[in-house]
Each structure stands twice: as C-alpha cells, then as structure tokens.
Design an enzyme around this catalytic site. Sequence first.
Site, PDB file in Angstrom:
ATOM      1  N   HIS A 230       0.663  -1.292  -0.061  1.00 27.92           N
ATOM      2  CA  HIS A 230      -0.132  -0.004   0.065  1.00 27.92           C
ATOM      3  C   HIS A 230       1.089   1.347  -0.194  1.00 27.92           C
ATOM      4  CE1 HIS A 230       0.291  -0.246   4.498  1.00 27.92           C
ATOM      5  NE2 HIS A 230       0.372   1.121   4.413  1.00 27.92           N
TER       6      HIS A 230
ATOM      7  N   ASP B 241       0.190  -7.707   1.539  1.00 24.49           N
ATOM      8  CA  ASP B 241       0.640  -6.162   1.508  1.00 24.49           C
ATOM      9  C   ASP B 241       2.318  -6.173   1.753  1.00 24.49           C
ATOM     10  OD1 ASP B 241       0.226  -3.582   1.631  1.00 24.49           O
ATOM     11  OD2 ASP B 241       0.183  -3.604   3.836  1.00 24.49           O
TER      12      ASP B 241
ATOM     13  N   SER C  14       4.537   2.501   7.913  1.00 24.43           N
ATOM     14  CA  SER C  14       4.273   1.396   6.940  1.00 24.43           C
ATOM     15  C   SER C  14       5.575   1.018   6.265  1.00 24.43           C
ATOM     16  CB  SER C  14       3.159   1.740   6.191  1.00 24.43           C
ATOM     17  OG  SER C  14       2.062   1.891   6.894  1.00 24.43           O
TER      18      SER C  14
ATOM     19  N   GLY D 246      -6.058 -25.340  -8.050  1.00 28.62           N
ATOM     20  CA  GLY D 246      -6.843 -25.475  -9.346  1.00 28.62           C
ATOM     21  C   GLY D 246      -8.327 -26.203  -8.878  1.00 28.62           C
ATOM     22  N   VAL D 247      -8.873 -25.971  -7.707  1.00 30.89           N
ATOM     23  CA  VAL D 247     -10.155 -26.159  -7.353  1.00 30.89           C
ATOM     24  C   VAL D 247     -11.011 -25.055  -6.824  1.00 30.89           C
ATOM     25  CG1 VAL D 247      -9.513 -28.636  -6.859  1.00 30.89           C
ATOM     26  CG2 VAL D 247      -9.438 -26.629  -4.805  1.00 30.89           C
TER      27      VAL D 247
END
Length: 434
Positions: free
Chosen positions: A158, A189, A279, A332-333
């Site tokens: 961010h 993030d 941050s 892949g489900v």
Amino acid sequence: MKENQKQQNGFKLPWGKVVVILIALILISSAFGFAAGLVSLNYYPEIKSQLNNWGMDFAFDHATSTATTTVVKNNTVVERKSVLKQQELVTKAVKDISPSVVSIVITKDMPVYEEYYYSPFGDLRFPQYRQEGTRQKEIGSGTGLIVSEKGMVLTNKHVVANEEANYTVLTNDGKKYSAKVIDTDPFHDIALLQVENARDLDEGEAVNKFPVAELGDSEGLQIGQTVLTIGNALGEFKNTVSLGIVSGLNRTITASGAGTVQTLKGLIQTDAAVNQGNSGGPLVNLKGEVVGINTAMAQSAENIGFAIPINRAKRDIKQIKDSGEITYPFLGVRYAMINEELQSHYDLEVGYGAWVGHNQVGQKTDQAVIKGSAADEAGLKSGDIILSLDGHKLTAENTLGDVIMDYSPGDKVKIKILRDGEEKTLWVKLGKRS
C-alpha cells in the site's frame, strides 16, 4: 525491726564502681571491633567469592556510596543489571539495523495553476485560474528495509500502490536514490523496490554495496517478547524508534488505505508505536533481527499496531532474487469451507474441510476442478472434501487458501481427502500463478 527496715530499703550498689566498669567495657568492645574490621578487609575477596558461589552479587554505586545486592540463583532476574542489559541491547539493535532502514518519498507530477483576474464589467475583477504545466509534488511517504547489497528494498504494497507516482529512497546517511517497483504481493501487503543505478541523486556518487538488514525467524516469537519499531514517523521524523512488546500473535484485521480495503491474517500485534509513515518499516527483536514488517495501526485505540511476519516476506524476496517476479502456488479447485451450518443442512459426514465443487451456500459450481491444474493431475473430483494439507487441518478459520499460501510453486504436498465416506491420501505438485 532493723531487718525489716533493711528489706524495705532494698539492695544498694556502689555507683562509682559501676561507671568505671561500663567505661572499661566500651573500650574493650571498640578494640575488638577495630580488629574485626582489619580482618574483614583482609578476607573480603574470599568472602565475596563465597557469596558469589551462593548466587549473590554486589554492585557498588561510588556516586552515592551505596551497595545493591541482588539474587541471581534459580533464574531470578537481577533487577539493576537487567535494566542496564536491556538498554545496551536496545541501543545496539538500533545501531545495527538503522543503516538498512530507509524512508520512501512518494512524488507525482501535479498540475500547477496560475491566478489571473477577469474584468467583464469595467473595474470589477474576478479571480480565475489556469494550468501552467506540472511539477513534482510529494503526495506521501513510508518506510522500507534494504534486503540486498544491490539495493533491493522491502516495504508494504500500500506504500507503493500509486502506479503513476515516482519513488525516492532516502538512506540513513542522507543520500537519495531513485527506485522502481519490482513486484508486489497483494495477498500479504508486501512490495519490493529496486534502487536504480545505485547513484545518489544529489552528489552523483555511485554505491557499490548497500547495508543489508539481518532477517530473523518470526516463528519463534512469543507474547511478551521485547521488540522495537523504526520508521519515518508521520513522514517527517526519519528513523524514529519505539519500544514495546509482542502483544498478540496470529491476528486477523481488515485494513484500509491508499484506496483499498484488505483482510490480512496471521499478523503480529505490538504496543510499540506504529505511526503514519511507519508502514513498511521493520519490527526488530533485541538481537537486531527483523521479525516483522509494520503494516497497520488501530486508529481508535492507543498502542495497537500490526506487523507482517518476516517469514512471509522471505519467500517473496527469494523469488525475486531467483526469478525476478513474485508467484503463488496454485491448486486449481473451486470449493467451500465447511462449517456447522453446511454440515447440518447437507448432512455432511464432517464439520470441517474444503468441499470441492461447491460454493459457500452449498450450491454446485460450474467447474469443480480446473483442467490441467495440479488438482486435476492429482485426481481430485467434485464432491471430495479436502480434510488436511500436509497435516494442517482445514477449517473455516484455517482455510485451504490460508494454508496453501505458506508453500511455493513446485512444492509437493500431501492432501487427505474424504470421498464417498472413505479417507484417501493424494500427492499434489502445486502449480504456479502470477
């Protein structure tokens, strides 16, 4: 008559002799005390040595002429020495990590307007504005951490979310470098930048090697452990240090910022101050090792901040170094995580697991297993319930998506499934997606 009178008067002492005896006793005791003092001076090293063997320690304060005795036996903390020890560890940790902590300044071309006056009615003038080009203007700031000698910088996604912005890295010694975003990990993030040309913008001096932060192990963190944060607080106070403890582990929050809202799981909670601008900065233990990346703070409370465990960032760093991009494991489900409501409504055999080929309200999906995916090659089918992945039980709180993100593309994992009332074990080699 005389005998009775003698008994009433009682026994009389010769007071002059008493005074003489008392003076003699005082002189004798003083002499013995002086002699004992001389003996204790001669034997002090042996006495101190013996007391140390018993778990005693003496610390003399020459400024106040006082002595502090503390017990260190049976792992009892030595009060005075522990305070001095922590101070030394904190200052050393700050000294070690500070050269690798950077400020990230975010700038963008912003329109410049010129004021002029319009006079449609004689002397009456109305102010008007017109654009006169653009100029670079600071629109935000954050913190980063140098993780390679070539100038790769770890921070939050961010912080660098504006794709049209320019990013400048300011090092602890006051030098400035232009940087570009390499790739981002939106699930956690995390973002990685690369210093361009490793050349200072002001002096034009090239840097051969940047100071690299030492990355620790976030798996070993304990609640109550002392940690500190370093960051560009409020975008103004570079390398601000805050001290606190680990207040909680494995926290889940929903954070908003930079125009996005994101749910983050498995975070470290700390009461070390995490301010705006912090941050992307490091959460550091007393060894000077980075154990987390500061990501969010609770605005409605005091001293509640959150950090991403550094072990999650390690995978992204390795992938960038190896392949130049961040990728994710892919099974892949399509599935729904089973809870009590789904179990009760559809009379399922278990109250946990990932139900393949169904959505969260229990309806069947158009496609359960993606053709050619890792799940397809392993033989997973619609209606299977994936109970665990590599021994990690799958629940509504510990979903398949959460667990699988701890792995990398190409990893071979063991999954336990329930099919037609029978448990089976399948091996899956995870695929890759960008």
